[in-house]
Design a protein around this motif. Sequence first.
Motif, mmCIF file in Angstrom:
data_model
loop_
_atom_site.group_PDB
_atom_site.id
_atom_site.type_symbol
_atom_site.label_atom_id
_atom_site.label_comp_id
_atom_site.label_asym_id
_atom_site.label_seq_id
_atom_site.Cartn_x
_atom_site.Cartn_y
_atom_site.Cartn_z
ATOM 1 N N VAL A 1 39.578 66.909 93.071
ATOM 2 C CA VAL A 1 40.870 66.441 92.577
ATOM 3 C C VAL A 1 41.804 66.209 93.754
ATOM 4 C CG1 VAL A 1 41.688 68.824 92.263
ATOM 5 C CG2 VAL A 1 42.803 66.950 91.009
ATOM 6 N N ALA A 2 42.669 65.223 93.596
ATOM 7 C CA ALA A 2 43.723 64.977 94.584
ATOM 8 C C ALA A 2 44.951 64.463 93.864
ATOM 9 C CB ALA A 2 43.259 63.971 95.638
ATOM 10 N N HIS A 3 46.115 64.796 94.396
ATOM 11 C CA HIS A 3 47.394 64.303 93.888
ATOM 12 C C HIS A 3 48.155 63.607 95.013
ATOM 13 C CE1 HIS A 3 47.223 66.843 90.191
ATOM 14 N NE2 HIS A 3 48.090 65.966 89.728
ATOM 15 N N ALA A 4 48.865 62.569 94.658
ATOM 16 C CA ALA A 4 49.873 61.974 95.534
ATOM 17 C C ALA A 4 51.142 61.833 94.710
ATOM 18 C CB ALA A 4 49.415 60.621 96.057
ATOM 19 N N ILE A 5 52.264 62.257 95.277
ATOM 20 C CA ILE A 5 53.531 62.289 94.542
ATOM 21 C C ILE A 5 54.620 61.653 95.391
ATOM 22 C CG2 ILE A 5 55.308 63.816 93.563
ATOM 23 C CD1 ILE A 5 53.146 65.722 92.717
ATOM 24 N N GLU A 6 55.459 60.888 94.746
ATOM 25 C CA GLU A 6 56.619 60.278 95.389
ATOM 26 C C GLU A 6 57.881 60.854 94.763
ATOM 27 O OE1 GLU A 6 58.743 55.901 96.167
ATOM 28 O OE2 GLU A 6 56.850 56.049 95.046
ATOM 29 N N VAL A 7 58.806 61.314 95.599
ATOM 30 C CA VAL A 7 60.062 61.873 95.111
ATOM 31 C C VAL A 7 61.223 61.215 95.830
ATOM 32 C CG1 VAL A 7 58.953 64.099 94.652
ATOM 33 C CG2 VAL A 7 60.193 63.755 96.804
ATOM 34 N N ALA A 8 62.371 61.291 95.178
ATOM 35 C CA ALA A 8 63.615 60.806 95.780
ATOM 36 C C ALA A 8 64.658 61.901 95.652
ATOM 37 C CB ALA A 8 64.090 59.537 95.076
ATOM 38 N N MET A 9 65.539 61.993 96.636
ATOM 39 C CA MET A 9 66.653 62.920 96.584
ATOM 40 C C MET A 9 67.921 62.133 96.282
ATOM 41 S SD MET A 9 65.205 65.823 97.101
ATOM 42 C CE MET A 9 66.691 66.816 97.192
ATOM 43 N N GLN A 10 68.452 62.346 95.096
ATOM 44 C CA GLN A 10 69.716 61.713 94.711
ATOM 45 C C GLN A 10 70.806 62.770 94.875
ATOM 46 O OE1 GLN A 10 69.223 60.036 90.797
ATOM 47 N NE2 GLN A 10 67.638 58.605 91.462
#
Length: 751
Positions: A620-629
Amino acid sequence: MNGNGIRLSRRRFLQVLAGSAGALVVGIRFADAADAPLPPALLGDNLYNLGAYVRIDADGNVLIGARDPDTGTGVATALPRIIAEELDADWKNVRVVPLGLGVGNDNGKPRWTYGRQLGGSGGSIPAAWNDLRQVGAVARWLLLQAAARRLGVPASRLRCDAGTVIAPDGRRFGYGSLAADASKIALPANVPPLKNATDYKLIGQGAGDVDARALVTGQARYAIDHHYGDALVAVLAHCPWPDGTLAHVDTTDTLAVQGVLKVVQLKPEAGQSPGNTVIAPAVAVLAENTWAALQGRDKLKLEWKPGASSSENSAALEQQALALLAGKTDPTSRVRNDGDVDAAGRKAARRLDATYIQPCLAHATAEPMNCLVRLDKDRASLVVPTQAPQRAWAVVQRLTGLAADQIDIRVPRVGGGYGRRLDHDYVAEAVMLAKAVNKPVRLLWTREQDFGHDYYRAGSVHQISAVIDRKRQLLAWNQRMASASALTHRGLPDDRLWTSELQADQLPAALVPNYRSDWYALESAIPRGPARGMPHLSNAFAVESFIDEIAHTMREDPLKTRLRILGEPRSLPLSGGGTLDTARLANVLKLVADRIEWKNWLRTVNGLGIACWHVNGAYVAHAIEVAMQGEQLVIERVVCAVDVGRVINPLGLEGQVAGATLDALSIALNAAITIKGGQVQQRNYKDYPLASMAQLPNDVEVITVADDRAPAGASFLAMPTAAPALANAVFRASAVRVRRLPLMKELLRML
């Protein structure tokens, strides 16, 4: 008449195994269903047995039993589809029913009719893959034999398709028309050949959950919804401390409440391991209805005497772990020791150290603990939300002394397990109460009890050191973990208590020439037990977060760092059995990286994080994109890739992966159990909040790798990597922002 009011004039059983009476059992060599209680849906005049799992009526409707409890993992769909595939059944004519516990009496010992029955552990499909295909193949063989006898042609000239046997001349016989004759045919000497994978029509094709309509319309019945007409409702007041005692109780006002019939004290049985007896001293109020029982409980006047656990404090336990790891004390267990870590450290071009602290967790199942039990002179009948009906049986048998086949356990759909229902303290409580009042009992826990008296996942502290040589290769890895084992007092020798906390083969073991893993035991009186994703969840977070720190220190792309550690494609033997296929692990990493456009990880203003892991032959692998508002974290995208070998139900797998991902993100964002004065401070979801829809991503993109290997489990597979991928993304979106421009210039120069 049976207990559900259904008239059963006879059962149609095959004569099998040297003429002994019993339903045909196929594919589980040690099983015999002669005395097995069957669900009412699988009994009757118009249903014909083609095995312990299969019944067909004259109209061609097929009933297939699901042997493992479904806790939301989809096994009630996947397991019957394995049978239906080999049976060549028409899925739209298949009805799935939960089998409940199958147990017979073998000279006083239990004989398990259906073999392994265990849900939510990630092993249901791997354990069933060979067994249940044989079940379906023999049922199909019986139908072919019945058609061959009717036509007077060899069965080898016939074929099956979608619930029909087809002759060479085109004549067709529906399964319903053959069922009666097929049920009279003797079991074949050998299991018939299984289908070629190229002929699969159900396996590998998506199917909705068999309970979906009932779930979304509110018609699904959980154990908590079941009731015997004369059952008393029981609610409990547990001691705040698991090792405390009842100093005084006044039941006068409680017994004055209309509908309250009795008050009973319960105590943990001496010598019984956790999960097999009452979790803490308790006072039970039994009444004619739930309202009266709760009102009566509120009027109890109780004085509890604290035990030694009253001094326990989660913050102090954390400091104890840090001090233990900071000292020179030898580890409780050396889990693995490859090469020479100390010598490698003396040659280090660069050394990196980090500490990771993780809190205790509760299970927080949607359906609180409950149990419905009726005890008669020669029978016990229970409806139990359990992940392990055979373990529940052991508790009932010990408390009642009944013979193996005198215990009937039904397991409806379970409202969440996460490991909590591998323990059966609530079953012991219900049986004790039924014995005390000599009436059926419906035990109900409140949400506050569920939080306050759980078998928690223990908190842990991880200290990791890495040595990197001048060629940027990971030369040595030294990981030390301190925690309180979930297996303490559960019958394992002291030198195996680490097995609930660590795995000897977890990443990056076998990939680093000098690797050491040590475990330090903490003493804790707080109840602990199995939890979803253990021991992978806590360790993957520490390991995969640390690998990102290595990449950051070396000013390197974290994906490149991971691929370099994995090295060339190869198969590495694991100490626990099986192998680590570095190519499969690298593949899921690359898949999530491509999907989330990892090539932009330096150029985007958002943060991208990645992580990978392997669990029992699955990857299994995850890739996540986040933003700081501002100060608010927004999870923009989540991608997960899984390789579980052959996929039985892709739609079910996608749902399971997405659900486990959201569960892991919710835990990472919000969850923590704290203890003061030996008491858990969280009592409901307001204190232990699940993540809101606003906190979670709009979607989880799931990539499943097509593979023809035997299937591996996926129950909690997506949990270990979601949290570290999130943490790594947050790190790049926030902490790195301060030094983004100089770091970016250096990295771009190196790429």
